[in-house]
Scaffold this motif. Structure first.
Motif, PDB file in Angstrom:
ATOM      1  N   GLU A 112     -17.384  23.462  24.051  1.00  0.00           N
ATOM      2  CA  GLU A 112     -17.116  24.762  23.442  1.00  0.00           C
ATOM      3  C   GLU A 112     -15.664  25.195  23.677  1.00  0.00           C
TER       4      GLU A 112
ATOM      5  N   PRO B 216     -15.828  29.447  20.676  1.00  0.00           N
ATOM      6  CA  PRO B 216     -16.959  28.688  20.141  1.00  0.00           C
ATOM      7  C   PRO B 216     -17.873  29.507  19.238  1.00  0.00           C
TER       8      PRO B 216
ATOM      9  N   SER C  58     -17.190  21.939  18.493  1.00  0.00           N
ATOM     10  CA  SER C  58     -17.913  22.209  19.743  1.00  0.00           C
ATOM     11  C   SER C  58     -17.485  21.341  20.923  1.00  0.00           C
TER      12      SER C  58
END
Length: 218
Positions: A122, A136, A145
């Motif tokens: 993230e 994220p 991600s």
């Protein structure tokens, strides 16, 4: 016909907002390279979108891998810029292949032998011009991600990127990451980073560790 619709700065300075490497000088907000459109010598229309890489077989893919890499024990990643794909080798054997977007003309993904030096789930991306942070939770975070960094260069870069002239004074970082722009995967459209489908970068993230060998073939 596909049109260029991505900000020219996407893929630049991916590490700007990530935690610092333990053995490299930390990258702080003040260190973020100045990336701005340089004054173009002449007016120029955007280049056409680069084509997708043609599909190739496992045999063709492995034919480009240097013989010494086939003797290496353990897991390694091989990025083939020509065929725009990432090969996962274990004990010299091909176990997985993933399509990838690589650097465009003039902003090629650096070739050579590297190792994974940073892994972030993230990641947060910092816009190199405005300083805007995309975390994220933002659907169009250019890093997706996962981030797997393998190369850092502080020589600065400048030139035409397909849409505009850029002049970067500072450090740039190359790595594997996801992307919200799935149509770019398989094309030479980035500023040096390697874009992967989200499901693929997440799979690779679980395979590798800090220090995993990465070879980029020109």
């Amino acid at each position: 016909m596909l049109q260029r619709s991505l900000p020219a700065t996407i893929g630049l300075l991916a590490l700007a907002a990530l935690p610092p490497l333990p053995w490299l000088r930390p990258v702080h907000a003040a260190d973020v390279p100045k990336a701005e459109a340089a004054e173009a010598p002449t007016q120029r229309e955007p280049d056409p979108i680069p084509p997708l890489a043609a599909p190739v077989s496992d045999a063709v893919s492995m034919a480009r891998v240097p013989a010494e890499l086939l003797q290496r024990v353990g897991l390694q990643l091989v990025l083939d810029r020509q065929h725009r794909q990432v090969l996962v080798l274990h004990d010299g054997l091909l176990t997985r292949r993933f399509p990838a977007a690589v650097g465009t003309v003039g902003w090629e993904t650096p070739s050579g032998r590297f190792r994974v030096m940073q892994m972030v789930k993230e990641p947060v991306w910092t816009h190199p011009v405005s300083g805007e942070l995309l975390g994220p939770e933002v659907a169009n975070n250019p890093l997706g991600s996962r981030w797997i960094g393998f190369h850092r260069d502080c020589k600065g870069r400048k030139g035409w990127d397909g849409e505009q002239y850029l002049d970067i004074d500072g450090c740039t970082v190359a790595g594997f990451h996801g992307t919200p722009y799935r149509w770019t995967v398989g094309r030479a459209v980035s500023h040096g980073c390697v874009r992967l489908y989200e499901e693929n970068v997440q799979e690779i993230f679980e395979m590798v560790r800090i220090g995993t060998p990465v070879t980029v073939l020109p």
